[in-house]
Design a protein around this motif. Structure first.
Motif, mmCIF file in Angstrom:
data_model
loop_
_atom_site.group_PDB
_atom_site.id
_atom_site.type_symbol
_atom_site.label_atom_id
_atom_site.label_comp_id
_atom_site.label_asym_id
_atom_site.label_seq_id
_atom_site.Cartn_x
_atom_site.Cartn_y
_atom_site.Cartn_z
ATOM 1 N N GLN A 93 -9.988 61.436 53.688
ATOM 2 C CA GLN A 93 -9.204 60.613 54.600
ATOM 3 C C GLN A 93 -9.476 59.108 54.462
ATOM 4 N N ALA A 94 -10.696 58.709 54.145
ATOM 5 C CA ALA A 94 -11.034 57.282 54.149
ATOM 6 C C ALA A 94 -10.173 56.477 53.180
ATOM 7 N N GLY A 95 -10.020 56.954 51.967
ATOM 8 C CA GLY A 95 -9.253 56.213 50.976
ATOM 9 C C GLY A 95 -7.793 56.063 51.358
ATOM 10 N N ILE A 96 -7.191 57.138 51.824
ATOM 11 C CA ILE A 96 -5.774 57.071 52.174
ATOM 12 C C ILE A 96 -5.577 56.300 53.476
ATOM 13 N N GLU A 97 -6.544 56.369 54.368
ATOM 14 C CA GLU A 97 -6.445 55.588 55.607
ATOM 15 C C GLU A 97 -6.467 54.094 55.283
ATOM 16 N N SER A 98 -7.304 53.703 54.334
ATOM 17 C CA SER A 98 -7.381 52.303 53.921
ATOM 18 C C SER A 98 -6.047 51.840 53.336
ATOM 19 N N LYS A 99 -5.438 52.671 52.513
ATOM 20 C CA LYS A 99 -4.135 52.342 51.917
ATOM 21 C C LYS A 99 -3.090 52.161 53.020
ATOM 22 N N CYS A 100 -3.088 53.055 53.995
ATOM 23 C CA CYS A 100 -2.119 52.953 55.091
ATOM 24 C C CYS A 100 -2.365 51.705 55.928
ATOM 25 N N ASN A 101 -3.631 51.378 56.154
ATOM 26 C CA ASN A 101 -3.958 50.167 56.903
ATOM 27 C C ASN A 101 -3.411 48.927 56.196
ATOM 28 N N GLU A 103 -0.781 48.829 54.533
ATOM 29 C CA GLU A 103 0.666 48.858 54.787
ATOM 30 C C GLU A 103 0.983 48.526 56.248
ATOM 31 N N GLY A 104 -0.070 48.305 57.046
ATOM 32 C CA GLY A 104 0.122 47.969 58.452
ATOM 33 C C GLY A 104 0.281 49.173 59.368
ATOM 34 N N LEU A 105 -0.115 50.372 58.880
ATOM 35 C CA LEU A 105 0.022 51.581 59.681
ATOM 36 C C LEU A 105 -1.353 52.148 60.045
ATOM 37 N N ASP A 106 -1.509 52.512 61.303
ATOM 38 C CA ASP A 106 -2.722 53.169 61.762
ATOM 39 C C ASP A 106 -2.422 54.663 61.865
ATOM 40 N N VAL A 107 -2.939 55.422 60.899
ATOM 41 C CA VAL A 107 -2.610 56.849 60.844
ATOM 42 C C VAL A 107 -3.470 57.706 61.766
ATOM 43 N N ARG A 108 -4.508 57.167 62.299
ATOM 44 C CA ARG A 108 -5.346 57.940 63.227
ATOM 45 C C ARG A 108 -4.631 58.024 64.563
ATOM 46 N N THR A 109 -4.384 59.232 65.014
ATOM 47 C CA THR A 109 -3.742 59.390 66.319
ATOM 48 C C THR A 109 -4.764 59.102 67.399
ATOM 49 N N ARG A 110 -4.346 58.455 68.412
ATOM 50 C CA ARG A 110 -5.255 58.063 69.491
ATOM 51 C C ARG A 110 -5.162 59.035 70.640
#
Length: 110
Positions: A93-101, A103-110
């Motif tokens: 998850q860390a690598g893909i989360e960084s890529k999404c960040n 792109e301006g997207l926070d993929v972690r659901t709160r």
């Protein structure tokens, strides 16, 4: 009396997915994923995501979910990115989360 629902789908309707292995084989899944990669490298993340979704209906792997997140983030589809991110193993998850960040997207659901 109330009208009765039809007992069979119209002849023009495609058959419902069965979920059986025969519904789409390895070659079809591989072809869809290859076409998704070509679409993505050609700048069409939305098309890549659509192809990956179709492939995921046939087979699910960690790599396919990871790619679905990549394509969704690049296409700025937050709903899809979050849905597929939840299925990516924690170690990936860390690598893909960084890529999404990026792109301006926070993929972690709160």
């Amino acid at each position: 009396t109330a009208p009765r629902p039809p007992t069979a789908a119209p002849a023009s309707a495609p058959p419902p997915p069965t979920g059986k292995r025969g519904s789409c084989g390895e070659a079809e899944v591989g072809d869809m994923m290859n076409r998704a990669a070509v679409a993505y490298s050609g700048g069409s993340a939305g098309a890549a995501l659509s192809l990956t979704r179709a492939a995921l209906a046939c087979r699910q792997t960690d790599r396919m979910y990871w790619l679905a997140v990549l394509y969704a983030c690049t296409a700025h589809d937050l709903g899809a990115a979050r849905a597929y991110f939840a299925k990516v193993p924690a170690g990936l998850q860390a690598g893909i989360e960084s890529k999404c960040n990026k792109e301006g997207l926070d993929v972690r659901t709160r």
